[in-house]
Structures are given as C-alpha cells and as structure tokens.
Scaffold this active site. Sequence first.
Site, PDB file in Angstrom:
ATOM      1  CG  HIS A  16      -2.112   8.402   3.296  1.00 56.70           C
ATOM      2  ND1 HIS A  16      -1.152   8.860   4.186  1.00 56.70           N
ATOM      3  CD2 HIS A  16      -1.458   7.709   2.353  1.00 56.70           C
ATOM      4  CE1 HIS A  16       0.032   8.457   3.776  1.00 56.70           C
ATOM      5  NE2 HIS A  16      -0.118   7.759   2.665  1.00 56.70           N
ATOM      6  CG  ASP A  17      -1.103   4.389   2.383  1.00 64.59           C
ATOM      7  OD1 ASP A  17      -2.012   4.485   1.527  1.00 64.59           O
ATOM      8  OD2 ASP A  17       0.092   4.606   2.128  1.00 64.59           O
ATOM      9  CE  LYS A  20      -0.460   1.151   0.710  1.00 69.00           C
ATOM     10  NZ  LYS A  20       0.859   1.735   0.377  1.00 69.00           N
TER      11      LYS A  20
END
Length: 166
Positions: A16-17, A20
């Site tokens: 999900h990240d 980043k």
Amino acid sequence: MSTEEAESLRIASPMHDIGKVAIPDAVLEKPGKLTDEEYEIMKSHTSIGYQSLKNSNRRILKAAAIIAYQHHEKWNGDGYPCGSRGEEIHLYARITAIADVFDALGSTRVYKRAWELERILKLFEKERGQHFDPKLVDVFLEQLPALLKIREEFMDDCKERRYDSR
C-alpha cells in the site's frame, strides 16, 4: 470474499505504501509535524504507487495498485487522493485502511510514540462511519482477540530472529 480474493488482498496489501519510495527522506523521517507543502508531497505517495503498478497484467499487482491509490480515502469522502466515499472505495482499500491505521497507531514512529490499545479502540469507535467503513470496523472489533494474538506471535518471531542474528 472468496479464498482467492482474500489471498490477493493478503499479498497485495503490504504494498500500500510502495509510492513512498519516491518521497524524500527529509519528509518521510521528519520528527515533527509536516508543513502543508510537505504534507502534499507525502500525499502524492498514493498516486505514485498507483502509477507504478497500474499497468501490470498480474492480478496481485492490479490489486496492489488499487490499494496504493485508495488506502487514504475515507468512508465520508474526506480522504485523498480523490475524495471517494463509501463503497466507491474498493473493499481491498477499505480493509487495508483499517489494518494500516491500527498498525501505525500501535507502533512507535520517529514522530510519535505508540498508542495504548484502549486509545486506538476509542479512535476506531469514533471514526466508525467517518474514516472507516462501519461494517468493517464491526468485523475488526469482533476479530480483535484473534488479530492481537497474531500480532503478538509476529512480534515474538521478530524478537527471536533479532536475537538469533547476533
């Protein structure tokens, strides 16, 4: 949800990240409150993750793209990047949002201390129907004892591995 869908979610959700990776460390690791400009940079991780994964033909990566893009949307429409609301938000992203917030609040980060479980649960009750899908919050709370047991087992595994690697 079918077993196949649950497995897709289990594998895709940790990505999900992924966006980043493109966020500067100065923003990611800032110990204090982000400025408005830094917050906009941080929010871009959802679109970056989606753009990175969306063109894959693989089922898991397609699921991960949706999760990356929508996991900061809120049930009431106040989230980002699109302000989607309710069931406009994919089920995978709604589930991941609960797991992500539970993990984030219960973990120490450079900018905050871990919250106590009671405080976390009060937040989930308050945000039921606001930030989070109310039905999923109910399921989460119903399954909490099993989830806490799993979390404890993984914490123990991590501690053992850390000590074994000395």
